[in-house]
Write a protein that holds these residues in place. Structure first.
Motif, PDB file in Angstrom:
ATOM      1  N   HIS A   1      24.862   7.629 -13.729  1.00  0.00           N
ATOM      2  CA  HIS A   1      23.354   7.604 -14.148  1.00  0.00           C
ATOM      3  C   HIS A   1      22.774   6.637 -13.199  1.00  0.00           C
ATOM      4  O   HIS A   1      23.508   5.570 -13.009  1.00  0.00           O
ATOM      5  CB  HIS A   1      23.304   7.291 -15.643  1.00  0.00           C
ATOM      6  CG  HIS A   1      23.636   8.592 -16.522  1.00  0.00           C
ATOM      7  ND1 HIS A   1      25.088   8.364 -16.940  1.00  0.00           N
ATOM      8  CD2 HIS A   1      22.959   9.511 -16.798  1.00  0.00           C
ATOM      9  CE1 HIS A   1      25.093   9.651 -17.635  1.00  0.00           C
ATOM     10  NE2 HIS A   1      23.881  10.447 -17.857  1.00  0.00           N
ATOM     11  N   ALA A   2      21.547   6.800 -12.793  1.00  0.00           N
ATOM     12  CA  ALA A   2      21.065   5.815 -12.020  1.00  0.00           C
ATOM     13  C   ALA A   2      19.284   5.820 -12.415  1.00  0.00           C
ATOM     14  O   ALA A   2      19.028   6.972 -12.708  1.00  0.00           O
ATOM     15  CB  ALA A   2      21.148   6.137 -10.798  1.00  0.00           C
ATOM     16  N   MET A   3      18.679   4.790 -12.162  1.00  0.00           N
ATOM     17  CA  MET A   3      17.383   4.684 -12.388  1.00  0.00           C
ATOM     18  C   MET A   3      16.644   4.618 -10.847  1.00  0.00           C
ATOM     19  O   MET A   3      17.054   3.715 -10.103  1.00  0.00           O
ATOM     20  CB  MET A   3      16.910   3.350 -12.894  1.00  0.00           C
ATOM     21  CG  MET A   3      17.407   3.423 -14.555  1.00  0.00           C
ATOM     22  SD  MET A   3      16.509   4.539 -15.596  1.00  0.00           S
ATOM     23  CE  MET A   3      14.716   3.856 -15.600  1.00  0.00           C
ATOM     24  N   ILE A   4      15.907   5.450 -10.516  1.00  0.00           N
ATOM     25  CA  ILE A   4      15.646   5.595  -9.068  1.00  0.00           C
ATOM     26  C   ILE A   4      14.064   5.487  -9.001  1.00  0.00           C
ATOM     27  O   ILE A   4      13.351   5.764  -9.833  1.00  0.00           O
ATOM     28  CB  ILE A   4      15.910   6.975  -8.646  1.00  0.00           C
ATOM     29  CG1 ILE A   4      15.570   8.308  -9.163  1.00  0.00           C
ATOM     30  CG2 ILE A   4      17.629   7.322  -8.548  1.00  0.00           C
ATOM     31  CD1 ILE A   4      15.620   9.489  -8.336  1.00  0.00           C
ATOM     32  N   LEU A   5      13.776   4.996  -7.749  1.00  0.00           N
ATOM     33  CA  LEU A   5      12.357   5.003  -7.370  1.00  0.00           C
ATOM     34  C   LEU A   5      12.118   5.867  -6.368  1.00  0.00           C
ATOM     35  O   LEU A   5      12.705   6.018  -5.363  1.00  0.00           O
ATOM     36  CB  LEU A   5      11.892   3.512  -6.627  1.00  0.00           C
ATOM     37  CG  LEU A   5      10.804   3.196  -6.084  1.00  0.00           C
ATOM     38  CD1 LEU A   5       9.762   3.245  -7.085  1.00  0.00           C
ATOM     39  CD2 LEU A   5      10.850   1.993  -5.131  1.00  0.00           C
ATOM     40  N   GLU A   6      11.123   6.844  -6.820  1.00  0.00           N
ATOM     41  CA  GLU A   6      10.869   7.981  -5.823  1.00  0.00           C
ATOM     42  C   GLU A   6       9.854   7.654  -5.093  1.00  0.00           C
ATOM     43  O   GLU A   6       9.559   8.411  -3.828  1.00  0.00           O
ATOM     44  CB  GLU A   6      10.779   9.377  -6.870  1.00  0.00           C
ATOM     45  CG  GLU A   6      12.148   9.732  -7.573  1.00  0.00           C
ATOM     46  CD  GLU A   6      11.598  10.853  -8.348  1.00  0.00           C
ATOM     47  OE1 GLU A   6      12.497  11.840  -8.373  1.00  0.00           O
ATOM     48  OE2 GLU A   6      10.967  10.930  -9.279  1.00  0.00           O
ATOM     49  N   ARG A   7       8.690   6.921  -5.521  1.00  0.00           N
ATOM     50  CA  ARG A   7       7.484   6.693  -5.021  1.00  0.00           C
ATOM     51  C   ARG A   7       7.075   5.462  -5.092  1.00  0.00           C
ATOM     52  O   ARG A   7       7.210   4.888  -6.213  1.00  0.00           O
ATOM     53  CB  ARG A   7       6.387   7.666  -5.070  1.00  0.00           C
ATOM     54  CG  ARG A   7       6.589   9.214  -4.621  1.00  0.00           C
ATOM     55  CD  ARG A   7       5.339  10.063  -4.715  1.00  0.00           C
ATOM     56  NE  ARG A   7       4.503   9.961  -6.086  1.00  0.00           N
ATOM     57  CZ  ARG A   7       5.089  10.643  -7.070  1.00  0.00           C
ATOM     58  NH1 ARG A   7       5.941  11.441  -7.111  1.00  0.00           N
ATOM     59  NH2 ARG A   7       4.244  10.674  -8.253  1.00  0.00           N
ATOM     60  N   ILE A   8       6.731   4.640  -4.127  1.00  0.00           N
ATOM     61  CA  ILE A   8       6.081   3.299  -4.306  1.00  0.00           C
ATOM     62  C   ILE A   8       5.291   3.411  -5.445  1.00  0.00           C
ATOM     63  O   ILE A   8       4.086   4.057  -5.463  1.00  0.00           O
ATOM     64  CB  ILE A   8       5.341   2.682  -3.084  1.00  0.00           C
ATOM     65  CG1 ILE A   8       6.679   2.618  -1.919  1.00  0.00           C
ATOM     66  CG2 ILE A   8       4.842   1.414  -3.076  1.00  0.00           C
ATOM     67  CD1 ILE A   8       7.636   1.448  -2.323  1.00  0.00           C
ATOM     68  N   GLY A   9       5.130   2.280  -6.211  1.00  0.00           N
ATOM     69  CA  GLY A   9       4.025   2.082  -7.141  1.00  0.00           C
ATOM     70  C   GLY A   9       4.398   3.036  -8.569  1.00  0.00           C
ATOM     71  O   GLY A   9       3.502   3.053  -9.307  1.00  0.00           O
ATOM     72  N   THR A  10       5.410   3.826  -8.504  1.00  0.00           N
ATOM     73  CA  THR A  10       5.520   4.645  -9.873  1.00  0.00           C
ATOM     74  C   THR A  10       6.807   4.261 -10.499  1.00  0.00           C
ATOM     75  O   THR A  10       7.702   3.429  -9.980  1.00  0.00           O
ATOM     76  CB  THR A  10       5.807   6.056  -9.451  1.00  0.00           C
ATOM     77  OG1 THR A  10       7.012   6.065  -8.473  1.00  0.00           O
ATOM     78  CG2 THR A  10       4.710   6.531  -8.552  1.00  0.00           C
ATOM     79  N   PRO A  11       6.961   4.289 -11.802  1.00  0.00           N
ATOM     80  CA  PRO A  11       7.961   4.101 -12.448  1.00  0.00           C
ATOM     81  C   PRO A  11       9.309   4.655 -12.210  1.00  0.00           C
ATOM     82  O   PRO A  11       9.209   5.709 -11.700  1.00  0.00           O
ATOM     83  CB  PRO A  11       7.750   4.377 -14.116  1.00  0.00           C
ATOM     84  CG  PRO A  11       6.218   4.807 -14.071  1.00  0.00           C
ATOM     85  CD  PRO A  11       5.887   5.121 -12.743  1.00  0.00           C
ATOM     86  N   LEU A  12      10.472   4.039 -12.313  1.00  0.00           N
ATOM     87  CA  LEU A  12      11.795   4.340 -12.095  1.00  0.00           C
ATOM     88  C   LEU A  12      12.024   5.701 -12.922  1.00  0.00           C
ATOM     89  O   LEU A  12      11.647   5.691 -14.215  1.00  0.00           O
ATOM     90  CB  LEU A  12      12.657   3.093 -12.300  1.00  0.00           C
ATOM     91  CG  LEU A  12      12.568   2.084 -11.604  1.00  0.00           C
ATOM     92  CD1 LEU A  12      13.747   1.089 -11.707  1.00  0.00           C
ATOM     93  CD2 LEU A  12      12.207   2.181  -9.895  1.00  0.00           C
ATOM     94  N   ARG A  13      12.963   6.523 -12.537  1.00  0.00           N
ATOM     95  CA  ARG A  13      13.229   7.682 -13.310  1.00  0.00           C
ATOM     96  C   ARG A  13      14.854   7.768 -13.511  1.00  0.00           C
ATOM     97  O   ARG A  13      15.649   7.506 -12.568  1.00  0.00           O
ATOM     98  CB  ARG A  13      12.777   8.767 -12.628  1.00  0.00           C
ATOM     99  CG  ARG A  13      13.071  10.300 -13.527  1.00  0.00           C
ATOM    100  CD  ARG A  13      12.160  11.355 -12.787  1.00  0.00           C
ATOM    101  NE  ARG A  13      12.667  11.749 -11.489  1.00  0.00           N
ATOM    102  CZ  ARG A  13      13.711  12.717 -11.517  1.00  0.00           C
ATOM    103  NH1 ARG A  13      14.290  13.337 -12.660  1.00  0.00           N
ATOM    104  NH2 ARG A  13      14.382  13.178 -10.366  1.00  0.00           N
TER     105      ARG A  13
END
Length: 326
Positions: free
Chosen positions: A2-14
């Protein structure tokens, strides 16, 4: 994993689920026990640092247990507790690497920025940049040492041997370095944002000789000042150092420096920056941290609450360091 990922700058991690990473040549894969949350993670997620790998798993203060190794790595490392820092790889052949200044490498890779990091249950790292850690110590307590401690230590070395050290921004790095300074017999003068009496009380509880706001002058001239807060306007404010003293900027990102009169640095005062770390810094720091009996003050968040931890750090609600625990 499981990982918390940043998909776009300035958006919450998913939160996502992925296959466990496979270590390549010279690498190892570890099961993460803890990963501290650093202000640099904020700079990555908020876009202050350009061109991160996307999608990205942030996090670069990683403590974990080696579960698999790639070709060229001794199998004896399996089961070892290791720490993975910000500097994840260097080229080894540029002019900086050849002269021992690998922190200035022309082609570096950074954990949690240009390669996936520790906001996850598993991660791959270069074996040469994974430091052996005490297997008996609480991994949560160890995690802040991997950046706040290492960068703080490099900053303190840059500050010199003076007896009176000012620390601007009393967060994760400062609370570790304050303890090192006291162990070395130095006096610490702590500066927080205006009105942050909790941070000032925290500094005094760790042995600071004085604590106040960053717009106040300390009661004595300082031999050196280290700025951990990412606030450029603190550079002229920190010129409370004596002639021949030094102001060290310890962050990877800082807001623009304001114009200031030359008189503030006249008298052979100097302003220097600290960039990244070297493996030699780690070789020096971890034994000193043990000898000094460093106690990190941590607030633990589940991995799934990484956005909350980042938000608390951004808002200045933390004393010590936030740590994610899978």
């Amino acid at each position: 994993m499981h990982a918390m990922i940043l998909e776009r700058i300035g958006t919450p991690l998913r939160l996502v689920e992925r296959a466990n990473p496979v270590p390549g040549t010279g690498q190892l894969m570890l099961r993460i026990e803890a990963c501290a949350v650093c202000r640099t993670d904020l700079h990555v997620c908020d876009g202050d640092l350009p061109n991160p790998k996307l999608p990205l798993v942030p996090g670069h203060e990683i403590v974990g247990i080696v579960e698999a190794v790639g070709e060229g790595v001794a199998s004896s490392r399996i089961g070892q507790r290791v720490g993975v820092p910000w500097l994840g790889h260097t080229c080894g052949c540029c002019s900086f690497c050849r002269t021992g200044d690998e922190n200035l490498c022309d082609e570096p890779q950074f954990t949690g920025y240009t390669r996936d990091g520790g906001f996850a249950t598993h991660v791959v790292a270069d074996a040469d940049y994974a430091f052996a850690l005490d297997g008996e110590t609480d991994p949560v307590a160890l995690a802040p040492l991997l950046c706040a401690g290492l960068i703080g230590w490099r900053s303190l070395k840059k500050a010199g041997d003076g007896a009176r050290i000012g620390l601007y921004g009393f967060g994760a790095a400062a609370h570790i370095i304050a303890q090192i300074c006291r162990w070395q017999g130095r006096q610490v003068y702590a500066f927080s944002r205006t009105g942050d009496e909790a941070a000032q009380r925290f500094a005094l509880s760790l042995g600071a000789s004085w604590a106040g706001s960053s717009d106040e002058a300390p009661p004595v001239m300082l031999d050196a000042a280290i700025i951990f807060a990412p606030v450029g306007e603190l550079v002229p404010a920190a010129q409370t150092v004596r002639k021949g003293g030094r102001v060290v900027c310890g962050g990877i990102h800082m807001s623009d420096l304001p114009a200031m009169p030359y008189a503030l640095i006249w008298g052979e005062r100097s302003v220097v920056s600290v960039a990244n770390l070297t493996r030699k810094d780690a070789e020096e720091f971890f034994p000193i941290a043990r000898q000094a009996g460093i106690r990190t003050h941590t607030i633990v968040y589940p991995l799934t609450e990484a956005n909350t931890a980042l938000g608390d750090l951004r808002a200045g609600r933390l004393s010590g360091a936030a740590v994610l625990k899978p």
